[in-house]
Every structure is written in structure tokens, then in C-alpha cells.
Scaffold this motif. Structure first.
Motif, PDB file in Angstrom:
ATOM      1  N   MET A 271       0.833  -1.206   0.000  1.00 12.21           N
ATOM      2  CA  MET A 271       0.000   0.000   0.000  1.00 12.21           C
ATOM      3  C   MET A 271       0.865   1.253   0.000  1.00 12.21           C
ATOM      4  SD  MET A 271      -2.770   1.306   2.861  1.00 12.21           S
ATOM      5  CE  MET A 271      -4.138   0.300   2.285  1.00 12.21           C
ATOM      6  N   MET A 272       1.882   1.274   0.830  1.00 15.43           N
ATOM      7  CA  MET A 272       2.735   2.458   0.925  1.00 15.43           C
ATOM      8  C   MET A 272       3.520   2.694  -0.359  1.00 15.43           C
ATOM      9  SD  MET A 272       4.065   2.068   4.891  1.00 15.43           S
ATOM     10  CE  MET A 272       4.805   3.710   5.000  1.00 15.43           C
ATOM     11  N   GLN A 273       3.853   1.625  -1.061  1.00 17.72           N
ATOM     12  CA  GLN A 273       4.624   1.764  -2.298  1.00 17.72           C
ATOM     13  C   GLN A 273       3.793   2.335  -3.433  1.00 17.72           C
ATOM     14  OE1 GLN A 273       7.639   1.789  -0.898  1.00 17.72           O
ATOM     15  NE2 GLN A 273       8.321   0.964  -2.867  1.00 17.72           N
ATOM     16  N   GLN A 274       2.492   2.256  -3.334  1.00 19.78           N
ATOM     17  CA  GLN A 274       1.640   2.767  -4.403  1.00 19.78           C
ATOM     18  C   GLN A 274       1.474   4.284  -4.364  1.00 19.78           C
ATOM     19  OE1 GLN A 274      -1.970   0.455  -5.356  1.00 19.78           O
ATOM     20  NE2 GLN A 274      -1.185  -1.121  -3.978  1.00 19.78           N
ATOM     21  N   ASP A 275       1.840   4.888  -3.244  1.00 20.59           N
ATOM     22  CA  ASP A 275       1.758   6.343  -3.149  1.00 20.59           C
ATOM     23  C   ASP A 275       2.831   6.809  -2.169  1.00 20.59           C
ATOM     24  OD1 ASP A 275       1.199   9.022  -2.849  1.00 20.59           O
ATOM     25  OD2 ASP A 275      -0.960   8.760  -2.602  1.00 20.59           O
ATOM     26  N   GLN A 276       3.813   7.523  -2.687  1.00 19.42           N
ATOM     27  CA  GLN A 276       4.916   7.979  -1.847  1.00 19.42           C
ATOM     28  C   GLN A 276       4.473   9.033  -0.840  1.00 19.42           C
ATOM     29  OE1 GLN A 276       8.145   6.661  -1.869  1.00 19.42           O
ATOM     30  NE2 GLN A 276       7.105   5.138  -3.127  1.00 19.42           N
ATOM     31  N   ARG A 277       3.260   9.529  -0.994  1.00 18.60           N
ATOM     32  CA  ARG A 277       2.758  10.502  -0.012  1.00 18.60           C
ATOM     33  C   ARG A 277       2.222   9.831   1.249  1.00 18.60           C
ATOM     34  NH1 ARG A 277      -1.731  13.119  -1.495  1.00 18.60           N
ATOM     35  NH2 ARG A 277      -2.242  11.468  -2.982  1.00 18.60           N
ATOM     36  N   ILE A 278       2.102   8.510   1.234  1.00 16.08           N
ATOM     37  CA  ILE A 278       1.693   7.804   2.450  1.00 16.08           C
ATOM     38  C   ILE A 278       2.918   7.709   3.351  1.00 16.08           C
ATOM     39  CG2 ILE A 278       0.785   5.683   3.453  1.00 16.08           C
ATOM     40  CD1 ILE A 278      -0.649   5.137   0.838  1.00 16.08           C
ATOM     41  N   ALA A 279       2.916   8.491   4.411  1.00 17.31           N
ATOM     42  CA  ALA A 279       4.062   8.516   5.325  1.00 17.31           C
ATOM     43  C   ALA A 279       3.952   7.430   6.381  1.00 17.31           C
ATOM     44  CB  ALA A 279       4.159   9.873   6.003  1.00 17.31           C
ATOM     45  N   ALA A 280       2.715   7.136   6.811  1.00 11.66           N
ATOM     46  CA  ALA A 280       2.520   6.180   7.897  1.00 11.66           C
ATOM     47  C   ALA A 280       1.269   5.362   7.636  1.00 11.66           C
ATOM     48  CB  ALA A 280       2.413   6.909   9.239  1.00 11.66           C
ATOM     49  N   CYS A 281       1.265   4.162   8.171  1.00 15.20           N
ATOM     50  CA  CYS A 281       0.148   3.255   7.932  1.00 15.20           C
ATOM     51  C   CYS A 281       0.044   2.289   9.106  1.00 15.20           C
ATOM     52  CB  CYS A 281       0.384   2.498   6.628  1.00 15.20           C
ATOM     53  SG  CYS A 281      -1.048   1.616   5.980  1.00 15.20           S
ATOM     54  N   GLN A 282      -1.160   1.819   9.370  1.00 18.23           N
ATOM     55  CA  GLN A 282      -1.325   0.831  10.424  1.00 18.23           C
ATOM     56  C   GLN A 282      -2.131  -0.361   9.939  1.00 18.23           C
ATOM     57  OE1 GLN A 282      -4.266   2.689  13.501  1.00 18.23           O
ATOM     58  NE2 GLN A 282      -4.983   0.597  13.089  1.00 18.23           N
ATOM     59  N   PRO A 283      -1.872  -1.549  10.519  1.00 18.05           N
ATOM     60  CA  PRO A 283      -2.711  -2.710  10.235  1.00 18.05           C
ATOM     61  C   PRO A 283      -3.982  -2.665  11.078  1.00 18.05           C
ATOM     62  CG  PRO A 283      -0.992  -3.319  11.772  1.00 18.05           C
ATOM     63  CD  PRO A 283      -0.754  -1.871  11.414  1.00 18.05           C
ATOM     64  N   LYS A 284      -4.831  -3.645  10.881  1.00 19.31           N
ATOM     65  CA  LYS A 284      -5.996  -3.819  11.748  1.00 19.31           C
ATOM     66  C   LYS A 284      -5.519  -4.352  13.098  1.00 19.31           C
ATOM     67  CE  LYS A 284      -9.748  -5.785  10.097  1.00 19.31           C
ATOM     68  NZ  LYS A 284     -10.700  -6.831   9.605  1.00 19.31           N
ATOM     69  N   LEU A 285      -6.009  -3.747  14.177  1.00 20.60           N
ATOM     70  CA  LEU A 285      -5.663  -4.196  15.520  1.00 20.60           C
ATOM     71  C   LEU A 285      -6.868  -4.857  16.171  1.00 20.60           C
ATOM     72  CD1 LEU A 285      -2.869  -2.748  15.727  1.00 20.60           C
ATOM     73  CD2 LEU A 285      -3.606  -1.970  17.979  1.00 20.60           C
ATOM     74  N   ARG A 286      -6.682  -6.134  16.526  1.00 18.18           N
ATOM     75  CA  ARG A 286      -7.685  -6.821  17.339  1.00 18.18           C
ATOM     76  C   ARG A 286      -7.103  -7.124  18.711  1.00 18.18           C
ATOM     77  NH1 ARG A 286      -9.871 -11.609  13.645  1.00 18.18           N
ATOM     78  NH2 ARG A 286     -10.716 -10.482  11.853  1.00 18.18           N
ATOM     79  N   ALA A 287      -7.989  -7.393  19.646  1.00 21.55           N
ATOM     80  CA  ALA A 287      -7.575  -7.667  21.016  1.00 21.55           C
ATOM     81  C   ALA A 287      -7.038  -9.085  21.139  1.00 21.55           C
ATOM     82  CB  ALA A 287      -8.751  -7.454  21.972  1.00 21.55           C
TER      83      ALA A 287
ATOM     84  N   CYS B  46      10.371  10.260   6.363  1.00 17.77           N
ATOM     85  CA  CYS B  46       9.310  11.130   6.890  1.00 17.77           C
ATOM     86  C   CYS B  46       9.443  11.311   8.398  1.00 17.77           C
ATOM     87  CB  CYS B  46       7.946  10.553   6.548  1.00 17.77           C
ATOM     88  SG  CYS B  46       7.596  10.473   4.778  1.00 17.77           S
ATOM     89  N   PHE B  47       9.780  10.220   9.084  1.00 14.57           N
ATOM     90  CA  PHE B  47       9.962  10.293  10.537  1.00 14.57           C
ATOM     91  C   PHE B  47      11.008  11.345  10.886  1.00 14.57           C
ATOM     92  CE2 PHE B  47      12.012   8.998  14.494  1.00 14.57           C
ATOM     93  CZ  PHE B  47      10.925   8.743  15.327  1.00 14.57           C
ATOM     94  N   HIS B  48      12.131  11.305  10.212  1.00 13.42           N
ATOM     95  CA  HIS B  48      13.207  12.240  10.536  1.00 13.42           C
ATOM     96  C   HIS B  48      12.934  13.635   9.971  1.00 13.42           C
ATOM     97  CE1 HIS B  48      15.569   9.127  12.413  1.00 13.42           C
ATOM     98  NE2 HIS B  48      15.471   8.368  11.337  1.00 13.42           N
ATOM     99  N   GLU B  49      12.180  13.713   8.874  1.00 14.29           N
ATOM    100  CA  GLU B  49      11.859  15.031   8.301  1.00 14.29           C
ATOM    101  C   GLU B  49      11.112  15.902   9.299  1.00 14.29           C
ATOM    102  OE1 GLU B  49       8.922  16.861   4.841  1.00 14.29           O
ATOM    103  OE2 GLU B  49       9.766  14.854   4.546  1.00 14.29           O
ATOM    104  N   VAL B  50      10.206  15.300  10.086  1.00 14.68           N
ATOM    105  CA  VAL B  50       9.426  16.086  11.061  1.00 14.68           C
ATOM    106  C   VAL B  50       9.994  15.933  12.469  1.00 14.68           C
ATOM    107  CG1 VAL B  50       7.328  16.021   9.667  1.00 14.68           C
ATOM    108  CG2 VAL B  50       7.716  14.238  11.403  1.00 14.68           C
ATOM    109  N   ASP B  51      11.247  15.464  12.564  1.00 16.76           N
ATOM    110  CA  ASP B  51      11.972  15.363  13.841  1.00 16.76           C
ATOM    111  C   ASP B  51      11.392  14.336  14.802  1.00 16.76           C
ATOM    112  OD1 ASP B  51      13.822  17.326  13.043  1.00 16.76           O
ATOM    113  OD2 ASP B  51      12.465  18.926  13.683  1.00 16.76           O
ATOM    114  N   GLY B  52      10.765  13.293  14.252  1.00 11.55           N
ATOM    115  CA  GLY B  52      10.334  12.170  15.073  1.00 11.55           C
ATOM    116  C   GLY B  52       9.283  12.514  16.103  1.00 11.55           C
TER     117      GLY B  52
END
Length: 350
Positions: free
Chosen positions: A106-122, A182-188
Motif C-alpha cells: 500500500m505504501m509503495q503505491q503512493d509515496q505521499r503515504i508517510a505512515a500506515c497501520q494494520p488492523k488491531l484486534r484484542a 518522513c519520521f526524521h523530516e518532522v523530527d520524530g
């Protein structure tokens, strides 16, 4: 033949041997082809590091000299990690073997996606969404955070109702995929936060910088939650209130800051009085201390010096509910995300 982006799964550990024993096997079964697993130890005093050295010699260990919390700990450790994509993974998370591939795709399809998460279950109830991230983080116009699949303390059963990829406001810190650049661009992370809300603040700043934050339903992980501070702990309440106020002061457009914060002050007073009426004076004290320390922080915080990002109106961002979530929850009894009107929801199209 295209080269797979390099991925580093970085697990921040503090006295977490029992979780490492339980969940490292699932991480090591990950099938991604260009992967390194790193344990970032936050000055643990148990034998968790020795355990990993003995049983998982393939895992690199980065030692932080002191425990600076989630925010400071990751900031320090990631200075020593080279990868295209960081995966910040809590020590109390169980993963499926193919959990990395769909998020990276998913992230490779758009370089503007800086962050992404999976589905979280308990982890304790694997049919139910988990509090810390569920199917993607949202925020309302007053800065109250919630998730698709979890509003306040009400979590939904996962019946596939949120299986569409979507732009969100924030991605969970329990399993956060983020481009290292992206993480380092905005200083983490903001190390002042120590723990709690730091991933929301980070994602807000990334959106202000013009990036997207997304949810990938094709990746699934299971989170125990409350590993460091359980729900109902006054320290957790204090950090959530203080950090939320700091985040709002930092990121809100200057035209909106005082309007939002004045309304929050009134609602937070009501929350403190509610705690007192419920026989929880320590919770009321935690909220009061949060305000005292927030005001101390604000006196020393120089927005002009520390924040070079453009101001962006909150209502123009993805994953923002154009209403007041707690009003809908308590007075209209809207306990599910699907019951909220969210006309501004934007499906991620690839």
C-alpha cells in the motif's frame, strides 16, 4: 526486478521478558523478504536482554542508556537504525506471518503515504477490535481521539464492517509503519510527551507536512494492551490529558487554538468533577496536575523555534470528525463509529 524496500521491525522493550517470550516467535515467523528485527531496550532492569541474546541471536539489540519513555526511547534508538520503513511494534503484539507485505505494498503505491497501520484486534478476545488502534485513528474537532471500531471504552466486534482501506488521522503506535525519511523530516516523536498521544501528534505533523496516514485492513495483528500502564491508572490519565493539551497547542491553527482550548477547559473541569462524584479523587488530581504541568510546558515552549511546519485547519485534514464525539457518545448514545456522521471520511483509492 524491483527491490523490496528494507523494513526494520523495532520493538521498544522495558522489562518485558514475559511479552518477548510470548510474542517474539510470531515476529520471527514474518515472511517479508527484506527484513531486520531490532530490540530497542529502554534500560531494562530485568533479564529480557539476556533472554533475547540467548534465544534470538539474529535479533540486533540497541541499548538506550536510560528510560525516556516511548517517545524519547524510539527517537534515540532510531538514530541507529537504517531502513526504508520502520515498523514500531509494541512488545505485547502478536503478528500473522504475512502481516508486513500488504502494508508495504500500500505504501509503495503512493509515496505521499508517510505512515500506515494494520488492523488491531484484542489478543484476549481475537474477534474484537483493540482499544489502541482498532481500524484506524480519528479525532473530533475538540481533539478527542477515537478509532473506527472503538469509541471511548466501547469496542466493537470485527464483522468486516471496516475492511475498506481509508485515510485516517492517526496510526496506532502499537504497530506503526512509517517511512524513515518522513519520521526524521518532522523530527520524530516529541520527547516531552514521554508516553501516550505521541503517535497522534506525529501523524498530525505529518499531515501538516502534506503526507497521508492510512489504514490497511489486509494486515492483522493482535495487541494485549495496557502493558506499561493499564486503563484506569491515574498516571495514564495524567499523561493522556497533559499530552492532549500539548498536542492541541502545538498543532491547531492559530485562529482555532483559543476557541478549542477554552471549550476543552470547560469539558475537562466536568470530567474532573465526574471523577470526584464517582469516588475517584486520584483521577481528579491527575487531571489537575495535567493542567498545571501543561501550563508550565507552555511557558517554555516556543512554537516559532520548534515547529517549522505550515498551519493547516483541522477541518481540512483526513480522519477528522466534524462534530463533538463525547456529545454523540454520552447524550445520543452513538457507541459505534458507523453511527457517527462522517461525511469527510475518505476511502484510500489505489
Amino acid at each position: 526486478m524491483s527491490v523490496l524496500p528494507s523494513v526494520a521491525v523495532v520493538i521498544l522493550n522495558w522489562n518485558g521478558k514475559k511479552f518477548l517470550e510470548q510474542f517474539l516467535p510470531s515476529v520471527c515467523r514474518s515472511t517479508y523478504g527484506n527484513l531486520q528485527v531490532i530490540l530497542a531496550d529502554n534500560a531494562s532492569t530485568d533479564d529480557s536482554v539476556a533472554f533475547v541474546q540467548q534465544h534470538y541471536p539474529q535479533i540486533r539489540i540497541v541499548r538506550n542508556p536510560s528510560n525516556n519513555g516511548f517517545a524519547g526511547g524510539y527517537n534515540e534508538a532510531l538514530q541507529q537504525v537504517e531502513a526504508d520503513i520502520y515498523v514500531l511494534l509494541n512488545q505485547d503484539v502478536e503478528v500473522e506471518p504475512g502481516w508486513i507485505e500488504p502494508v508495504v505494498a500500500m505504501m509503495q503505491q503512493d509515496q505521499r503515504i508517510a505512515a500506515c497501520q494494520p488492523k488491531l484486534r484484542a489478543w484476549h478476545n481475537k474477534a474484537e477490535f483493540e482499544y489502541a488502534g482498532a481500524a484506524g485513528g480519528w479525532m473530533d474537532i475538540l481533539g478527542y481521539t477515537f478509532c473506527r471500531g472503538r469509541i471511548l471504552y466501547t469496542t466493537e466486534i470485527d464483522n468486516g464492517q471496516y475492511d475498506d482501506p481509508q485515510d485516517i488521522f492517526w496510526a496506532t503506535g502499537a504497530a506503526l509503519f512509517i517511512r524513515s525519511s518522513c519520521f526524521h523530516e518532522v523530527d520524530g516523536f516529541d520527547a516531552d510527551f514521554f508516553a501516550h498521544m505521541e503517535e497522534v501528534d506525529l501523524c498530525w505533523r505529518l499531515q501538516r507536512a502534506g503526507y497521508r496516514i492510512c489504514y490497511c485492513p489486509d494486515s492483522l495483528v493482535y495487541h494485549v494492551g495496557g502493558g506499561s500502564l493499564p486503563q484506569g491508572n491515574p498516571r495514564k490519565l495524567y499523561l493522556n490529558f497533559r499530552n492532549n493539551l500539548m498536542m492541541l497547542w502545538k498543532n491547531l491553527h492559530s485562529e482555532d487554538r483559543w476557541i478549542v482550548l477554552s471549550q476543552r477547559f470547560f469539558l475537562d473541569i466536568l470530567a474532573a468533577l465526574k471523577s470526584l462524584a464517582a469516588g475517584k479523587p486520584r483521577d481528579m488530581k491527575a487531571i489537575g496536575k495535567a493542567y498545571i504541568d501543561y501550563r508550565r510546558w507552555r511557558r517554555k515552549y516556543n512554537r516559532a523555534e520548534r515547529d517549522k511546519l505550515p498551519e493547516v485547519k483541522l477541518m481540512k485534514m483526513s480522519g477528522v470528525f466534524h462534530g463533538i464525539m463525547i456529545w454523540r457518545y454520552y447524550f445520543l448514545q452513538h457507541k459505534k463509529f458507523s453511527e457517527l456522521k462522517h461525511e469527510n471520511a475518505r476511502k484510500a483509492v489505489f
